[in-house]
Design a protein around this motif. Structure first.
Motif, PDB file in Angstrom:
ATOM      1  N   ASN A 191       6.233 -38.339 -29.841  1.00 51.05           N
ATOM      2  CA  ASN A 191       6.143 -39.460 -28.999  1.00 51.05           C
ATOM      3  C   ASN A 191       7.694 -39.872 -28.864  1.00 51.05           C
ATOM      4  OD1 ASN A 191       3.425 -39.072 -28.812  1.00 51.05           O
ATOM      5  ND2 ASN A 191       3.082 -40.644 -30.463  1.00 51.05           N
ATOM      6  N   THR A 192       7.910 -40.027 -27.540  1.00 54.24           N
ATOM      7  CA  THR A 192       9.208 -40.554 -26.984  1.00 54.24           C
ATOM      8  C   THR A 192       9.340 -41.313 -25.846  1.00 54.24           C
ATOM      9  OG1 THR A 192      11.737 -40.057 -27.076  1.00 54.24           O
ATOM     10  CG2 THR A 192      10.047 -38.317 -25.687  1.00 54.24           C
ATOM     11  N   GLU A 193      10.271 -41.922 -25.230  1.00 52.76           N
ATOM     12  CA  GLU A 193      10.240 -42.516 -24.012  1.00 52.76           C
ATOM     13  C   GLU A 193      10.707 -41.628 -23.036  1.00 52.76           C
ATOM     14  OE1 GLU A 193      13.096 -45.761 -24.329  1.00 52.76           O
ATOM     15  OE2 GLU A 193      11.529 -46.842 -25.614  1.00 52.76           O
ATOM     16  N   VAL A 194      10.020 -41.751 -21.845  1.00 51.42           N
ATOM     17  CA  VAL A 194      10.200 -40.791 -20.652  1.00 51.42           C
ATOM     18  C   VAL A 194      10.136 -41.817 -19.477  1.00 51.42           C
ATOM     19  CG1 VAL A 194       9.154 -38.766 -19.605  1.00 51.42           C
ATOM     20  CG2 VAL A 194       8.870 -39.024 -22.004  1.00 51.42           C
ATOM     21  N   GLN A 204       5.525 -41.817 -24.290  1.00 50.18           N
ATOM     22  CA  GLN A 204       4.231 -40.964 -24.282  1.00 50.18           C
ATOM     23  C   GLN A 204       4.351 -39.830 -25.087  1.00 50.18           C
ATOM     24  OE1 GLN A 204       4.407 -38.670 -20.380  1.00 50.18           O
ATOM     25  NE2 GLN A 204       5.626 -40.345 -19.921  1.00 50.18           N
ATOM     26  N   PRO A 205       3.530 -38.954 -25.367  1.00 52.68           N
ATOM     27  CA  PRO A 205       3.599 -37.858 -26.275  1.00 52.68           C
ATOM     28  C   PRO A 205       4.210 -36.708 -25.140  1.00 52.68           C
ATOM     29  CG  PRO A 205       1.252 -38.092 -25.445  1.00 52.68           C
ATOM     30  CD  PRO A 205       1.942 -39.262 -25.065  1.00 52.68           C
ATOM     31  N   PHE A 249      -1.210 -25.714 -21.859  1.00 51.43           N
ATOM     32  CA  PHE A 249      -0.461 -25.583 -23.246  1.00 51.43           C
ATOM     33  C   PHE A 249      -0.168 -26.825 -24.221  1.00 51.43           C
ATOM     34  CE2 PHE A 249       3.629 -25.056 -25.374  1.00 51.43           C
ATOM     35  CZ  PHE A 249       3.332 -23.432 -26.044  1.00 51.43           C
ATOM     36  N   PHE A 250      -0.144 -27.974 -23.265  1.00 59.41           N
ATOM     37  CA  PHE A 250      -0.052 -29.055 -24.012  1.00 59.41           C
ATOM     38  C   PHE A 250      -1.107 -29.358 -25.020  1.00 59.41           C
ATOM     39  CE2 PHE A 250      -0.160 -33.559 -24.761  1.00 59.41           C
ATOM     40  CZ  PHE A 250       0.910 -34.050 -25.216  1.00 59.41           C
TER      41      PHE A 250
END
Length: 504
Positions: A191-194, A204-205, A249-250
């Motif tokens: 998870n990180t900021e996008v 979000q992941p 794929f995710f």
């Protein structure tokens, strides 16, 4: 002003005193005559007293001003003395700091000499370590792995220090090298900021595929921004099929992390670490290409849409007419809802009109032929309508494309005249319009030609059916006729009614 007035009055006092003395020495005989002069003398004496009062006030005011000036002078002298004292202290501090700086320089030279003596041949090794640390720091900032491990490059800040690297710093360099090599070949879910295309930042992941790609849960491809140390959604995304593949794929990677079964193992990978995907955003889409065509391009497309709608409408109408004619061929009685039925009805109506009239067989045949030709000519415009417009559009579209090409090249040459050829972007607009309008003209003209040919062939086929079936009907009527020998012209007694010439 008051001083000048007092000075004027003082100057007049001697004159007034002399007048008073001369008046006092006069005889008593003229005392009565001098009473007005005595009164004037009294007024002048009062004026003298007033002037003396004014002079005293001015003198007191001047004394007060002098005292204030002396006080201000004393304050200024005190301030000047304090400033000289501070200046002397600053000069002494400057001398002290200069001496301290010189001593520090000497100690620094001694320490550097001592450092070189102690490091010996390891000095070159430490230089290589710092150089590699600086290069690795830049690589870590630009690497996609930094989206998951933020702040890795800060641990290599010793590359810019003059001090000898410590053992812990050397181990940090080794660890970061190993860490980057290990994670560059792994698929990670975190998870990180996008930042989206509107600039909104949301946690979000994300799935990272080595140092090549990063995708979101929606199948969107992400771009790593080293200067901001943040992921952002690409402005130009690949095709929807690739995005759907990325979303699967995710889900597969998320299922693997949770112990589930993977549903997809394929993904579009950019081996240039996002550079090729970033170029997709610069590729103009269909709407961008239409806008590049300018007003001429809009006109060409409008004509193409109009021609396409006309071709579709006429094709549907011809198919309906064909269906009705086919149904008429199977029917026993002609109907007015189709061209063949109307032609047959016209022949039958003509036969009914001249049935009881005295005509010869040749006249009857000519009359039926004329009626048949007239009925066919009435049906021909409905079958061939719209074809001329398609033919016109097919010829006009390339000419409009050529017009757009000419105007685009004129704009290009004007840009060259104003700005030269140093910046190709200034000429790109005119060249794009020149090429796009040509493409639009050809794209519109080619389908119009095929549509015109298709409609023309179908209308001719229907017309051939009408001619064939109507002539067959006419031949059938001719076979039913009883032909007489050659007779005189019309209106002879031997002419018979049509009812007598036709059997059955």
């Amino acid at each position: 002003m008051r001083f000048i007035r007092s000075l004027s009055v003082a100057c007049l006092l001697p004159v007034l005193s002399m007048s008073a003395v001369s008046i006092a020495s006069d005889s008593a005989a003229v005392a009565q005559e001098l009473n007005p002069a005595l009164q004037a003398l009294t007024a002048q004496q009062q004026l003298l007293k007033d002037v003396q009062g004014f002079v005293a006030e001015d003198k007191a005011e001047q004394q007060a001003r002098l005292q204030l000036f002396l006080q201000d002078k004393a304050q200024q002298e005190a301030l000047l003395k304090a400033a000289k004292t501070r200046l002397q202290r600053a000069a002494e501090e400057q001398e002290r700091l200069k001496a301290q700086f010189d001593r520090n320089e000497e100690q620094l030279i001694e320490q550097e000499t001592l450092l070189k003596q102690r490091t010996g041949q390891l000095g070159e090794v430490f230089g290589v370590v710092k150089e590699q640390s600086a290069e690795l720091s830049q690589q870590l900032q630009a690497s996609l792995v930094g989206a998951e491990f933020i702040g890795r490059a800060q641990s290599l800040s010793f590359a810019s220090d003059k001090a000898v690297p410590t053992m812990a710093q050397l181990q940090t360099l080794w660890f970061q090298l190993q860490h980057e090599m290990t994670h560059s070949g792994t698929i990670s879910h975190f998870n990180t900021e996008v930042a989206d295309t509107d600039g909104r930042i949301e946690a979000q992941p994300v799935v990272r595929v080595g140092t090549f790609n990063a995708i979101s849960s929606k199948g969107e491809f992400l771009n790593w921004q080293p200067e901001r140390q943040q992921l952002s959604v690409l402005a130009g995304q690949p095709e929807s099929s690739h995005q759907q593949q990325a979303a699967e794929f995710f889900s597969a990677v998320s299922s693997d992390d949770k112990g589930g079964e993977a549903s997809s193992e394929y993904l579009l990978v950019d081996i240039s670490s996002g550079q090729l995907l970033a170029l997709i955003g610069q590729k103009p889409g269909l709407l961008d290409q239409i806008r590049q065509g300018g007003s001429v391009g809009y006109i060409i497309l409008a004509l193409g849409v109009m021609g396409l709608l006309t071709a579709i409408y006429k094709l549907v109408r011809l198919n309906l007419v064909r269906h009705k004619i086919t149904r008429q061929l199977k029917a026993e009685q002609p109907s007015e809802d189709n061209p063949l039925g109307r032609v047959l009805l016209a022949c039958q109506q003509k036969l009914q009109q001249i049935k009881d009239k005295p005509v010869t067989s040749e006249t009857l045949s000519d009359s039926l032929n004329s009626t048949l030709d007239e009925a066919l000519l009435k049906e021909l415009p409905a079958l061939e309508s719209g074809q001329s417009m398609l033919k016109l559009l097919a010829a006009a579209a390339p000419l409009l494309g050529l017009l757009g090409t000419v105007t685009g090249m004129i704009g290009t040459f004007q840009s060259i005249t104003l700005f030269g050829t140093s910046d190709p972007k200034l000429m790109a607009g005119g060249i794009s319009q020149a090429l796009i309008t040509t493409v639009f003209g050809l794209v519109v003209a080619i389908p119009m030609l095929f549509s015109h040919g298709l409609l023309s062939s179908q209308s001719r086929a229907l017309l051939m059916i009408l001619q064939e079936k109507s002539l067959a009907q006419l031949n059938q009527l001719n076979q039913l006729m009883i032909w007489q020998p050659a007779v005189e012209p019309v209106k002879k007694p031997q002419d018979k009614p049509v009812s007598e010439l036709v059997t059955g």
